[in-house]
Design a protein around this motif. Structure first.
Motif, PDB file in Angstrom:
ATOM      1  N   LYS A 255      15.826 -42.103 -31.176  1.00 41.40           N
ATOM      2  CA  LYS A 255      15.538 -43.223 -30.263  1.00 41.40           C
ATOM      3  C   LYS A 255      14.101 -42.888 -29.479  1.00 41.40           C
ATOM      4  N   ALA A 256      13.986 -41.733 -28.993  1.00 43.63           N
ATOM      5  CA  ALA A 256      12.944 -41.494 -28.207  1.00 43.63           C
ATOM      6  C   ALA A 256      11.520 -41.651 -29.058  1.00 43.63           C
ATOM      7  N   ALA A 257      11.647 -40.957 -30.340  1.00 37.63           N
ATOM      8  CA  ALA A 257      10.589 -41.126 -31.248  1.00 37.63           C
ATOM      9  C   ALA A 257      10.110 -42.428 -31.513  1.00 37.63           C
ATOM     10  N   ILE A 258      11.161 -43.443 -31.626  1.00 35.43           N
ATOM     11  CA  ILE A 258      10.988 -45.076 -31.864  1.00 35.43           C
ATOM     12  C   ILE A 258      10.327 -45.537 -30.958  1.00 35.43           C
ATOM     13  N   ARG A 259      10.922 -45.291 -29.601  1.00 32.23           N
ATOM     14  CA  ARG A 259      10.018 -45.805 -28.675  1.00 32.23           C
ATOM     15  C   ARG A 259       8.680 -45.224 -28.560  1.00 32.23           C
ATOM     16  N   ARG A 260       8.054 -44.203 -28.749  1.00 33.46           N
ATOM     17  CA  ARG A 260       7.054 -43.778 -28.621  1.00 33.46           C
ATOM     18  C   ARG A 260       6.072 -44.604 -29.793  1.00 33.46           C
ATOM     19  N   GLU A 261       6.630 -44.357 -30.895  1.00 27.94           N
ATOM     20  CA  GLU A 261       6.105 -45.310 -31.940  1.00 27.94           C
ATOM     21  C   GLU A 261       5.810 -46.654 -31.861  1.00 27.94           C
ATOM     22  N   ARG A 262       6.494 -47.169 -31.097  1.00 28.68           N
ATOM     23  CA  ARG A 262       6.727 -48.891 -30.711  1.00 28.68           C
ATOM     24  C   ARG A 262       5.524 -48.901 -29.782  1.00 28.68           C
TER      25      ARG A 262
ATOM     26  N   ILE B 172      -8.424 -48.821 -36.506  1.00 30.80           N
ATOM     27  CA  ILE B 172      -7.997 -48.497 -35.390  1.00 30.80           C
ATOM     28  C   ILE B 172      -6.707 -47.804 -35.135  1.00 30.80           C
ATOM     29  N   LEU B 173      -6.175 -47.504 -36.359  1.00 29.36           N
ATOM     30  CA  LEU B 173      -4.916 -46.684 -36.412  1.00 29.36           C
ATOM     31  C   LEU B 173      -4.869 -45.830 -37.831  1.00 29.36           C
ATOM     32  N   ALA B 174      -4.857 -44.612 -37.586  1.00 28.39           N
ATOM     33  CA  ALA B 174      -4.642 -43.741 -38.983  1.00 28.39           C
ATOM     34  C   ALA B 174      -3.943 -42.759 -38.811  1.00 28.39           C
ATOM     35  N   ARG B 175      -2.743 -42.567 -39.134  1.00 27.89           N
ATOM     36  CA  ARG B 175      -1.818 -41.426 -38.669  1.00 27.89           C
ATOM     37  C   ARG B 175      -0.351 -41.561 -39.329  1.00 27.89           C
ATOM     38  N   PHE B 176       0.433 -40.366 -39.168  1.00 29.57           N
ATOM     39  CA  PHE B 176       1.716 -40.482 -39.676  1.00 29.57           C
ATOM     40  C   PHE B 176       2.557 -40.663 -38.453  1.00 29.57           C
ATOM     41  N   ILE B 177       3.897 -41.632 -38.563  1.00 25.97           N
ATOM     42  CA  ILE B 177       4.706 -41.753 -37.511  1.00 25.97           C
ATOM     43  C   ILE B 177       6.105 -41.984 -38.215  1.00 25.97           C
ATOM     44  N   LYS B 178       7.082 -41.942 -37.265  1.00 30.67           N
ATOM     45  CA  LYS B 178       8.342 -41.819 -37.884  1.00 30.67           C
ATOM     46  C   LYS B 178       8.897 -42.645 -38.704  1.00 30.67           C
ATOM     47  N   VAL B 179       9.184 -43.785 -38.278  1.00 28.28           N
ATOM     48  CA  VAL B 179       9.574 -44.977 -38.854  1.00 28.28           C
ATOM     49  C   VAL B 179       8.744 -45.613 -40.294  1.00 28.28           C
ATOM     50  N   ARG B 180       7.567 -45.711 -39.675  1.00 26.68           N
ATOM     51  CA  ARG B 180       6.555 -46.277 -40.720  1.00 26.68           C
ATOM     52  C   ARG B 180       5.767 -45.336 -41.459  1.00 26.68           C
ATOM     53  N   GLY B 181       6.238 -44.096 -41.161  1.00 30.10           N
ATOM     54  CA  GLY B 181       5.326 -43.197 -42.132  1.00 30.10           C
ATOM     55  C   GLY B 181       3.619 -43.120 -42.159  1.00 30.10           C
ATOM     56  N   GLY B 182       3.217 -42.746 -43.089  1.00 31.90           N
ATOM     57  CA  GLY B 182       1.933 -42.722 -43.126  1.00 31.90           C
ATOM     58  C   GLY B 182       1.044 -44.391 -42.895  1.00 31.90           C
ATOM     59  N   SER B 183       0.478 -44.550 -41.799  1.00 30.56           N
ATOM     60  CA  SER B 183       0.129 -45.981 -41.382  1.00 30.56           C
ATOM     61  C   SER B 183      -1.542 -46.260 -41.217  1.00 30.56           C
ATOM     62  N   ILE B 184      -1.843 -47.139 -41.405  1.00 32.76           N
ATOM     63  CA  ILE B 184      -3.158 -47.389 -41.210  1.00 32.76           C
ATOM     64  C   ILE B 184      -3.387 -49.058 -40.723  1.00 32.76           C
ATOM     65  N   ILE B 185      -3.991 -49.400 -39.550  1.00 32.77           N
ATOM     66  CA  ILE B 185      -4.406 -50.724 -39.237  1.00 32.77           C
ATOM     67  C   ILE B 185      -5.770 -50.762 -39.048  1.00 32.77           C
ATOM     68  N   VAL B 186      -6.285 -51.850 -39.737  1.00 30.63           N
ATOM     69  CA  VAL B 186      -7.654 -52.235 -39.858  1.00 30.63           C
ATOM     70  C   VAL B 186      -7.924 -53.436 -39.044  1.00 30.63           C
TER      71      VAL B 186
END
Length: 303
Positions: A140-147, A234-248
């Motif tokens: 849950k803590a990782a999910i909150r950080r990711e959100r 504006i985002l390019a990193r690996f996170i827990k739920v969404r995995g490898g993530s990019i936002i343009v």
């Protein structure tokens, strides 16, 4: 492009009959379906300092697209937005200090997204979460950080329009699948990827129905992912739920989103071009197989 905007502006001034007394005209689409987007244009004979609008309590930003005389807002209507007629309230401040209030009606129309009837109800997808996925959900803590990370990126709004051409589909998707039928492996046609489907997620004994605010393109791991349009990462990193993530960020509230990537080939802050390979497809994060989860967002809403 600039010459075209000037010609359109002159034509609109003439055709709409704007006079000294009637200095503001608003062009908007009255009917908008759930899960779709719309654009509203404000045309003024006198320079505008700022303008914004509200649908219910949601603030809609307008952006200057020509010489402080034409402003435009592109915004989305969420798939779960309740159908019905709403007031679109617009507040305009001219450079001479004059304040103008306008009100327009928009009619949100129910949109039936693709779905099929199962014994569990009407859902396009039934996804049973496996052991690996359930383990991710327990953190849950990782999910909150990711959100927080995702919400911060998705709230990014830049004033300049960076895209120029029609957006591209970001990846090829595999149109067939193999199934075992009567002891034989047969090739069957896979249904087209759909947006906005009601999906039944089964997590142990718990069942949750949610809208899928994106499109899943399935293909083999490491299939190239291309950027949909010109923009800035504006985002390019690996996170827990969404995995490898990019936002343009494409400017003026338009973002493209790419999740579950196997490899990320760009960095935060990097300028990217339409059609540029920015990642490789994978099954990282909360995923049942190799695919790209893709979204276009207009002022924070997936469309």
């Amino acid at each position: 492009m600039k010459k075209l905007i000037i010609i359109i502006y002159i034509c609109l001034i003439v055709s709409l009959g704007i006079t000294n007394e009637d200095i503001i005209k608003i062009i908007n689409k009255t009917n908008i379906h759930q899960g779709h987007c719309s654009a509203v244009f404000i045309i003024s004979k006198k320079p505008i300092r700022s303008c914004f609008g509200f649908i219910n309590r949601r603030r809609i930003r307008f952006f200057n697209i020509y010489n402080n005389r034409i402003y435009r807002a592109i915004f989305g209507i969420d798939v779960a937005f309740k159908p019905g007629t709403r007031n679109f309230r617009i507040y305009i401040k001219l450079k001479n200090g004059r304040k103008i209030y306008k009100k327009r009606k928009i009619n949100v129309i129910r949109h039936i997204f693709a779905r099929k009837v199962t014994r569990r109800g009407a859902h396009t997808y039934v996804v049973k979460f496996n052991k690996k996925m359930r383990a991710i959900l327990r953190d849950k803590a990782a999910i909150r950080r990711e959100r927080k990370i995702i919400n911060k990126a998705l709230s990014k709004v830049s004033s300049n329009q960076l895209w120029r051409k029609r957006f591209l589909l970001p990846a090829r998707w595999y149109k067939y699948r193999w199934k075992k039928k009567n002891g034989k492996i047969v090739k069957t046609i896979r249904k087209n990827p759909v947006f906005g489907a009601e999906r039944l997620n089964i997590v142990g004994n718990r069942k949750v129905v949610r809208y899928h605010r994106g499109i899943d393109y399935p293909n083999y791991p490491n299939t190239p992912i291309r950027c949909a349009a010109n923009g800035k990462v504006i985002l390019a990193r690996f996170i827990k739920v969404r995995g490898g993530s990019i936002i343009v960020d494409h400017g003026q509230g338009i973002l493209s989103v790419y999740y579950h990537l196997n490899k990320i080939l760009v960095k935060k802050g990097q300028r990217v071009k339409r059609g540029q390979i920015i990642a490789k497809m994978g099954s990282t994060g909360l995923s049942t197989g190799s695919h790209l989860h893709f979204e276009i967002r207009a002022q924070g809403v997936s469309i």
